[in-house]
Design a protein around this motif. Structure first.
Motif, mmCIF file in Angstrom:
data_model
loop_
_atom_site.group_PDB
_atom_site.id
_atom_site.type_symbol
_atom_site.label_atom_id
_atom_site.label_comp_id
_atom_site.label_asym_id
_atom_site.label_seq_id
_atom_site.Cartn_x
_atom_site.Cartn_y
_atom_site.Cartn_z
ATOM 1 N N SER A 146 0.817 -1.215 0.000
ATOM 2 C CA SER A 146 0.000 0.000 0.000
ATOM 3 C C SER A 146 0.847 1.260 0.000
ATOM 4 O O SER A 146 0.316 2.356 0.047
ATOM 5 N N GLY A 147 2.148 1.128 -0.099
ATOM 6 C CA GLY A 147 3.057 2.260 0.013
ATOM 7 C C GLY A 147 2.900 3.310 -1.062
ATOM 8 O O GLY A 147 3.322 4.441 -0.903
ATOM 9 N N CYS A 148 2.299 2.968 -2.182
ATOM 10 C CA CYS A 148 2.156 3.916 -3.277
ATOM 11 C C CYS A 148 0.754 4.498 -3.351
ATOM 12 O O CYS A 148 0.324 4.950 -4.387
ATOM 13 N N LEU A 149 0.019 4.444 -2.256
ATOM 14 C CA LEU A 149 -1.349 4.946 -2.261
ATOM 15 C C LEU A 149 -1.475 6.334 -1.672
ATOM 16 O O LEU A 149 -2.573 6.850 -1.550
ATOM 17 N N GLY A 150 -0.365 6.943 -1.334
ATOM 18 C CA GLY A 150 -0.414 8.310 -0.850
ATOM 19 C C GLY A 150 -0.654 9.262 -2.000
ATOM 20 O O GLY A 150 -0.922 8.867 -3.127
ATOM 21 N N MET A 151 -0.554 10.537 -1.683
ATOM 22 C CA MET A 151 -0.697 11.551 -2.725
ATOM 23 C C MET A 151 0.142 12.754 -2.328
ATOM 24 O O MET A 151 0.511 12.899 -1.166
ATOM 25 N N PRO A 152 0.478 13.614 -3.293
ATOM 26 C CA PRO A 152 1.230 14.812 -2.931
ATOM 27 C C PRO A 152 0.522 15.576 -1.819
ATOM 28 O O PRO A 152 -0.715 15.626 -1.777
ATOM 29 N N LYS A 153 1.296 16.162 -0.912
ATOM 30 C CA LYS A 153 0.741 16.789 0.290
ATOM 31 C C LYS A 153 -0.337 17.831 0.014
ATOM 32 O O LYS A 153 -1.311 17.925 0.742
ATOM 33 N N SER A 154 -0.179 18.618 -1.031
ATOM 34 C CA SER A 154 -1.139 19.696 -1.266
ATOM 35 C C SER A 154 -2.294 19.291 -2.183
ATOM 36 O O SER A 154 -3.183 20.083 -2.455
ATOM 37 N N VAL A 155 -2.299 18.055 -2.660
ATOM 38 C CA VAL A 155 -3.350 17.587 -3.571
ATOM 39 C C VAL A 155 -4.517 17.015 -2.765
ATOM 40 O O VAL A 155 -4.317 16.266 -1.813
ATOM 41 N N THR A 156 -5.715 17.369 -3.175
ATOM 42 C CA THR A 156 -6.932 16.852 -2.549
ATOM 43 C C THR A 156 -7.819 16.261 -3.634
ATOM 44 O O THR A 156 -8.097 16.934 -4.638
ATOM 45 N N PRO A 157 -8.292 15.031 -3.465
ATOM 46 C CA PRO A 157 -9.177 14.435 -4.476
ATOM 47 C C PRO A 157 -10.490 15.221 -4.582
ATOM 48 O O PRO A 157 -10.987 15.747 -3.587
#
Length: 171
Positions: A14-25
């Motif tokens: 699951s390590g690649c399920l993050g997102m850039p800190k300032s990005v919001t879906p």
């Protein structure tokens, strides 16, 4: 030791399920409206699409409730089409533009729609798990200068290196 091993494997997968800190879906995401073919208008370079033009992503429903993903592009150097089939599932809520996508067995990466034409679903700004992955997708091979400018401005604001953008040739 066994719980540690299970936890380690879970974190790895699951390590690649993050997102850039300032990005919001985006919220109020409607998958049924997102399905279909999207043209890749711009992207940051990465090995799995390097040298490809005429790139499209086609999304359709899978029997298990997930999304079938077909990415396709043409390599002029090799004079051949390349195609990859993957699968995607929502990470959290189904009305949030945050999915996990896999082209390689149990390994998933984040797919984050952080800007979307909510009225007509004509364009989308998408990131991956970090600032190395960025796409401008549209229902047509070309978008207006206004949308391109908006994409670049938002990408810069979110910390993406827009000087490295590749604008995809569609012919």
């Amino acid at each position: 030791m066994k719980p540690f091993l299970i936890l380690s494997i879970s974190l790895l997968l699951s390590g690649c399920l993050g997102m850039p800190k300032s990005v919001t879906p985006v919220e109020n995401f409607q998958l049924d409206r997102y399905l279909g073919t999207w043209y890749e208008v711009a992207r940051l370079d990465h090995s799995f699409e390097r040298g490809l033009d005429n790139v499209t992503a086609t999304y359709s429903m899978r029997e298990d409730g997930g999304v079938k993903v077909i990415n396709r592009g043409f390599s002029a150097e090799k004079n051949e089409w390349k195609e990859a089939e993957g699968k995607a599932y929502f990470v959290e809520d189904s009305d949030q533009g945050y999915l996990k996508v896999s082209f390689f067995g149990p390994f998933y990466g984040a797919y984050v729609v952080f800007e979307l034409d909510q009225q007509a679903y004509e364009y989308a700004f998408v990131s991956g798990p970090n600032n190395d992955y960025l796409w401008l997708l549209a229902r047509t091979p070309n978008v207006s200068e206004e949308i391109t400018d908006q994409f670049i401005a938002q990408a810069k604001q979110h910390g993406f290196d827009t000087s490295q953008l590749i604008f995809v040739n569609h012919d």
